[in-house]
Design an enzyme around this catalytic site. Sequence first.
Site: not given
Ligand code: AMP
Length: 542
Positions: A185, A330, A442
């Site tokens: 990641t 993760e 916030w």
């Molecule tokens: P990644 O590991 O690149 O898939 O990123 C994960 C992150 O993407 C999460 O911790 C969130 O911050 C964001 N994320 C994934 N799905 C969503 C969603 N449906 N709404 C808002 N944020 C999301």
Amino acid sequence: MLSTMQDGHLSIGTLLRHGSTVHAESEIVTWTGSGSRRETFADLGKHAAKLANALRGLGITGDQRVGTFMWNNAEHMAAYAAIPAMGAVLHTLNIRLFPEQLVFVANHAEDQVILVDGTLVPLLAKQLPEMKTVRHVIVANGDPATLQAPDGVEVHSYDELLSRQADTFDWPDVDERSAAAMCYTSGTTGDPKGVAYSHRSIWLHSMQVCMTDSMRLAESDKALAIVPMFHAMSWGLPYAALMIGASLVMPDRFLQPEPIAQVLATEKPTFAAAVPTIWQGLLQYLDANPQDISHLREVVVGGSAAPPSLMHAFEERYGVPILHAWGMTETSPLGSVARPPKAATGEEAWRYRYTQGRFPANVSARLIGDSGEEMPWDNEAVGELEVQGPWIAASYYGGSQVDPEKFHDGWLRTGDVGKISPDGFLTLTDRSKDVIKSGGEWISSVDLENAVMGHPAVAEAAVIGVPDEKWDERPLVAVVVREGQQVTAVELREFLADKVAKWQLPEHWTFIEEVPKTSVGKFDKKRLRAMNSDGSLDVTHF
Ligand code: AMP
């Protein structure tokens, strides 16, 4: 008392055996730009065996890592099946990582062999000399002669190498707790972190993908996997497809709205998965070039918040429901899925669907407040989301479970901030680092983005906090206007007036051609902040 039940490893090898026999006729369809090439699951079984034989021949033994630098296609699918099933570890390299990150992850994982698609050879070639452990590169769908290999690295043609191999392989019985695949990641700070999925975690996660109240993948589906196989395992679709016998449609490198529309018209998939920006782009394209996409029973959107305006547009204009889901690299990545409870109808059902969704039994969740206290599930108290479960990472590869930034007490700290309803639905308000702290309160950048994107002339909107002497931070909205439309900051502020609290109304606005995106297609707010600080944005202030 011990049970009297048989035991057996939940392994990728069993998924491959099952898929290639019981679902022999299901297909992997790869888009070529002008048509499709097809492989049945039965053929995938032989294809994977040839690849495993080839990799053994190149010296891959034990749990050595084999990297892939590939688009979503049949060859990548064979790698997904063969590498873990032979006991080695699949490492999906993100083709959009910055060069130094790419070198870091290949060296950190100690990749021995890399499979690369022909069109990606120029991208890999530049970094290959610095990848210290790579001994072989196999070029698929292209000409190996285009790759000038550094000393000590042998280059092979995928087709030629596999043509010499037997189409059966003596698949070992692999321990379900051993690593099957890994994915790094790319955090916004520091080096990328490796998540190593086990055979068992992938198996359990695949079952979840197929569950009725989850993504509902079924044998009757033809699933268009737009989400890259190098991003969080294509959200689990490849392995779930093998488990349930769903056919897969792979777009290869053709990810622009027009070719995606062509794939839809030609293959008529029943299901698709991608991040919101892909759907935004497709929506604009379809609005200008209408086409029937009602063959899609449902599409899943995650990776970033799905704007409600996007969900309404697809459902009301094209008859295609969007299912909103949340997850992370993760978390394998499925964390929660927004299917409303049975009693909810009409507006109430929509409100449930806007959320990030409900947790399944295998994902425990808690919210942690500013001073470390656990917050109630009352849909009001806001805190950082922590999760726990058998397909959630307990540490990073080569790291320690004692990493207070990310893991504590056996929980994963997600860095996501939100609230949870008494019936277990998560609403994220922000990433902890993206929350705008204005005068001790916030402001959710996501809420503002969703509200601005509700305006019909807006294609995309990203909100960041900018320093403010009086309030600490105030929101700046970066707007991308829909092609052929016009809108001013004054009009957008008026549009927001009855949608957000008065003190949240942004006073800084900028219009840009495109929101900068990360390597996995999400809004890159770090770059947007940098563009603002170096003065490259033309900002209107109220
Ligand atoms: P990644 O590991 O690149 O898939 O990123 C994960 C992150 O993407 C999460 O911790 C969130 O911050 C964001 N994320 C994934 N799905 C969503 C969603 N449906 N709404 C808002 N944020 C999301």
